[in-house]
Structure formats: structure tokens, C-alpha cells
Design a protein around this motif. Sequence first.
Motif, PDB file in Angstrom:
ATOM      1  N   PRO A   2      54.393  48.381  77.036  1.00  0.00           N
ATOM      2  CA  PRO A   2      55.821  48.248  77.367  1.00  0.00           C
ATOM      3  C   PRO A   2      56.033  47.309  78.541  1.00  0.00           C
ATOM      4  CG  PRO A   2      54.965  50.304  78.225  1.00  0.00           C
ATOM      5  CD  PRO A   2      53.869  49.723  77.373  1.00  0.00           C
ATOM      6  N   GLU A   3      57.144  46.575  78.501  1.00  0.00           N
ATOM      7  CA  GLU A   3      57.476  45.661  79.592  1.00  0.00           C
ATOM      8  C   GLU A   3      58.407  46.306  80.617  1.00  0.00           C
ATOM      9  OE1 GLU A   3      59.149  42.235  77.734  1.00  0.00           O
ATOM     10  OE2 GLU A   3      57.247  41.622  76.808  1.00  0.00           O
ATOM     11  N   HIS A   4      59.007  47.431  80.259  1.00  0.00           N
ATOM     12  CA  HIS A   4      59.972  48.109  81.118  1.00  0.00           C
ATOM     13  C   HIS A   4      61.019  47.130  81.660  1.00  0.00           C
ATOM     14  CE1 HIS A   4      57.396  51.615  80.928  1.00  0.00           C
ATOM     15  NE2 HIS A   4      56.387  50.919  81.419  1.00  0.00           N
ATOM     16  N   PRO A   5      61.696  46.409  80.766  1.00  0.00           N
ATOM     17  CA  PRO A   5      62.638  45.389  81.229  1.00  0.00           C
ATOM     18  C   PRO A   5      63.895  46.006  81.837  1.00  0.00           C
ATOM     19  CG  PRO A   5      62.857  45.682  78.867  1.00  0.00           C
ATOM     20  CD  PRO A   5      61.679  46.533  79.305  1.00  0.00           C
ATOM     21  N   ASN A   6      64.533  45.252  82.705  1.00  0.00           N
ATOM     22  CA  ASN A   6      65.846  45.637  83.250  1.00  0.00           C
ATOM     23  C   ASN A   6      65.838  47.006  83.923  1.00  0.00           C
ATOM     24  OD1 ASN A   6      66.897  43.213  82.238  1.00  0.00           O
ATOM     25  ND2 ASN A   6      67.404  44.162  80.272  1.00  0.00           N
ATOM     26  N   GLN A   7      64.766  47.308  84.631  1.00  0.00           N
ATOM     27  CA  GLN A   7      64.666  48.603  85.297  1.00  0.00           C
ATOM     28  C   GLN A   7      64.442  48.478  86.798  1.00  0.00           C
ATOM     29  OE1 GLN A   7      61.909  51.251  83.291  1.00  0.00           O
ATOM     30  NE2 GLN A   7      62.581  50.592  81.258  1.00  0.00           N
ATOM     31  N   ASP A   8      64.750  47.304  87.355  1.00  0.00           N
ATOM     32  CA  ASP A   8      64.523  47.105  88.780  1.00  0.00           C
ATOM     33  C   ASP A   8      65.838  47.127  89.560  1.00  0.00           C
ATOM     34  OD1 ASP A   8      65.670  44.725  88.020  1.00  0.00           O
ATOM     35  OD2 ASP A   8      63.878  43.509  88.387  1.00  0.00           O
ATOM     36  N   ALA A   9      65.733  46.933  90.870  1.00  0.00           N
ATOM     37  CA  ALA A   9      66.908  46.979  91.738  1.00  0.00           C
ATOM     38  C   ALA A   9      67.903  45.872  91.416  1.00  0.00           C
ATOM     39  CB  ALA A   9      66.475  46.881  93.195  1.00  0.00           C
ATOM     40  N   ALA A  10      67.391  44.705  91.022  1.00  0.00           N
ATOM     41  CA  ALA A  10      68.277  43.588  90.696  1.00  0.00           C
ATOM     42  C   ALA A  10      69.149  43.928  89.482  1.00  0.00           C
ATOM     43  CB  ALA A  10      67.460  42.328  90.424  1.00  0.00           C
ATOM     44  N   ARG A  11      68.534  44.549  88.477  1.00  0.00           N
ATOM     45  CA  ARG A  11      69.307  44.934  87.291  1.00  0.00           C
ATOM     46  C   ARG A  11      70.312  46.027  87.640  1.00  0.00           C
ATOM     47  NH1 ARG A  11      71.036  43.139  82.327  1.00  0.00           N
ATOM     48  NH2 ARG A  11      71.065  44.833  80.789  1.00  0.00           N
ATOM     49  N   ARG A  12      69.914  46.960  88.479  1.00  0.00           N
ATOM     50  CA  ARG A  12      70.828  48.016  88.900  1.00  0.00           C
ATOM     51  C   ARG A  12      72.057  47.422  89.575  1.00  0.00           C
ATOM     52  NH1 ARG A  12      67.686  50.697  92.387  1.00  0.00           N
ATOM     53  NH2 ARG A  12      68.627  49.787  94.243  1.00  0.00           N
ATOM     54  N   ALA A  13      71.848  46.449  90.440  1.00  0.00           N
ATOM     55  CA  ALA A  13      72.965  45.808  91.128  1.00  0.00           C
ATOM     56  C   ALA A  13      73.822  44.998  90.181  1.00  0.00           C
ATOM     57  CB  ALA A  13      72.431  44.913  92.243  1.00  0.00           C
ATOM     58  N   ALA A  14      73.184  44.332  89.226  1.00  0.00           N
ATOM     59  CA  ALA A  14      73.918  43.474  88.298  1.00  0.00           C
ATOM     60  C   ALA A  14      74.805  44.270  87.354  1.00  0.00           C
ATOM     61  CB  ALA A  14      72.937  42.618  87.491  1.00  0.00           C
ATOM     62  N   THR A  15      74.369  45.466  86.990  1.00  0.00           N
ATOM     63  CA  THR A  15      75.127  46.261  86.030  1.00  0.00           C
ATOM     64  C   THR A  15      76.104  47.234  86.683  1.00  0.00           C
ATOM     65  OG1 THR A  15      73.318  47.877  85.930  1.00  0.00           O
ATOM     66  CG2 THR A  15      73.353  46.135  84.250  1.00  0.00           C
ATOM     67  N   ALA A  16      76.062  47.354  88.003  1.00  0.00           N
ATOM     68  CA  ALA A  16      76.953  48.299  88.682  1.00  0.00           C
ATOM     69  C   ALA A  16      78.436  48.003  88.436  1.00  0.00           C
ATOM     70  CB  ALA A  16      76.656  48.320  90.183  1.00  0.00           C
ATOM     71  N   PRO A  17      78.884  46.753  88.450  1.00  0.00           N
ATOM     72  CA  PRO A  17      80.317  46.493  88.247  1.00  0.00           C
ATOM     73  C   PRO A  17      80.794  46.708  86.812  1.00  0.00           C
ATOM     74  CG  PRO A  17      79.239  44.689  89.430  1.00  0.00           C
ATOM     75  CD  PRO A  17      78.167  45.537  88.851  1.00  0.00           C
ATOM     76  N   SER A  18      79.925  46.463  85.836  1.00  0.00           N
ATOM     77  CA  SER A  18      80.342  46.572  84.432  1.00  0.00           C
ATOM     78  C   SER A  18      79.118  46.668  83.544  1.00  0.00           C
ATOM     79  CB  SER A  18      81.182  45.356  84.018  1.00  0.00           C
ATOM     80  OG  SER A  18      80.404  44.172  84.097  1.00  0.00           O
TER      81      SER A  18
END
Length: 208
Positions: A26-42
Motif C-alpha cells: 500500500p502507498e497510503h496516499p493522501n494521509q499526511d498533514a498536507a492532505r489534511r490541511a488541503a481538504t479542511a476547507p472542502s
Amino acid sequence: MIDRLTVQNAVDALLAGNRRFTAGEPEHPNQDAARRAATAPSQSPFAVLFGCADSRLAAEIIFDQGLGDLFVVRTAGHVMGPEVLGSIEYGVSVLGSPLVVVLGHDSCGAVAATRAAIKDGTTAPGYVRDVIERVTPSVLATLAAGFTHDDDFINEHIRHTVDLLLDRSRVVADAVAAGDAAVVGISYRLADGTAQIVTARGLTGTVV
């Protein structure tokens, strides 16, 4: 109409993630702090996943996805009521997800309980009875067709759920008819982790 590749790519992304999961890579994509911040608004998930609530069917894990990728709705035996339909429609019409997945699996307790209830003429307590009642048409249809293998019951229930979704939800049915979405039924095997397409509506490309 959206680009057909958008629908196709959504299916391909799920199945590619499942292959990584089954291979133990598994690559575990989109599970880091950057993704968390990017998806917080929408959010803009690429798929609505309506699956069984079985604890072994964690969607983001078995399809190797991350935050904001999947809009997940789960019930025992993937049975549908108004709240489920509204949630799926929200994912399609408001969030713009091009793909709806109905996810079932082998050794499903809801299907097994329904088969036992029909065979023995028993009833379940409380609201479990409601789950069994909603799975009953799938089990009866499988028996009427003369099938007896466990996979036959699981696959028929997945197909029935896809048909029921398109019959009851004008929002989803219209999106599929317009080429804006596809509905795919997938069966998951608990032992080896593989996911296989059982039925598809609105998907015309080749699955890779």
C-alpha cells in the motif's frame, strides 16, 4: 456531460489501490498533514462508496485511499433507507462524485442471517429484523434461480442493491443516464482481500 475518462479513472483508481493492498504494497496516499490541511476547507471525493458495515470492510484501507478520496456510507448488509439514499445523492449531486460503488463481501452476516430466517422460518429481535427483511428479496431471487453457492447469494444481493438504488434515486439514475456518473457493484473477498466487479451501470470503458 463530464469526460468519460473521469468515471473510468475513478474505477481504475479504486481497483489499482486494491491491487496494492492485496500485494502488501500500500502507498497510503493522501494521509499526511498536507492532505489534511488541503481538504479542511472542502471535499471532492472521487467516489461514493456504499458498503456493508462489516468491520473487516474498511474502505480506505482495502482500496488504499486517503483523506477526501471516498465519501463512505455503510449499513449492515448494505441495506438502504431514506438516510442512505440522501447521503448517496449528496455525494453525487453536491460533491460531484462521478462514481457510486455498492460494496458487498463473502461471509456476510446479514445475508447468512436472512438465509437462515427463510430456511427456518425464524425472526430476529429488534431492528435486526428490518435488515433481514430488506435482504430477503435478494435471497429469494437467488433461490428462485436455483443457485445454492454462497457467492451466488452475495452477488445477487449486490446486483439487487444497485438496481434498487437506480430505481429509487432519480438523482443517481439521471446522473448515470446523462453520462455524469456510473454505479458499480463490487464483491470483496475477506481471505485474500481481492475486489471484483459484479455489475456496472454507466461504465463503458475497459477496467484495468
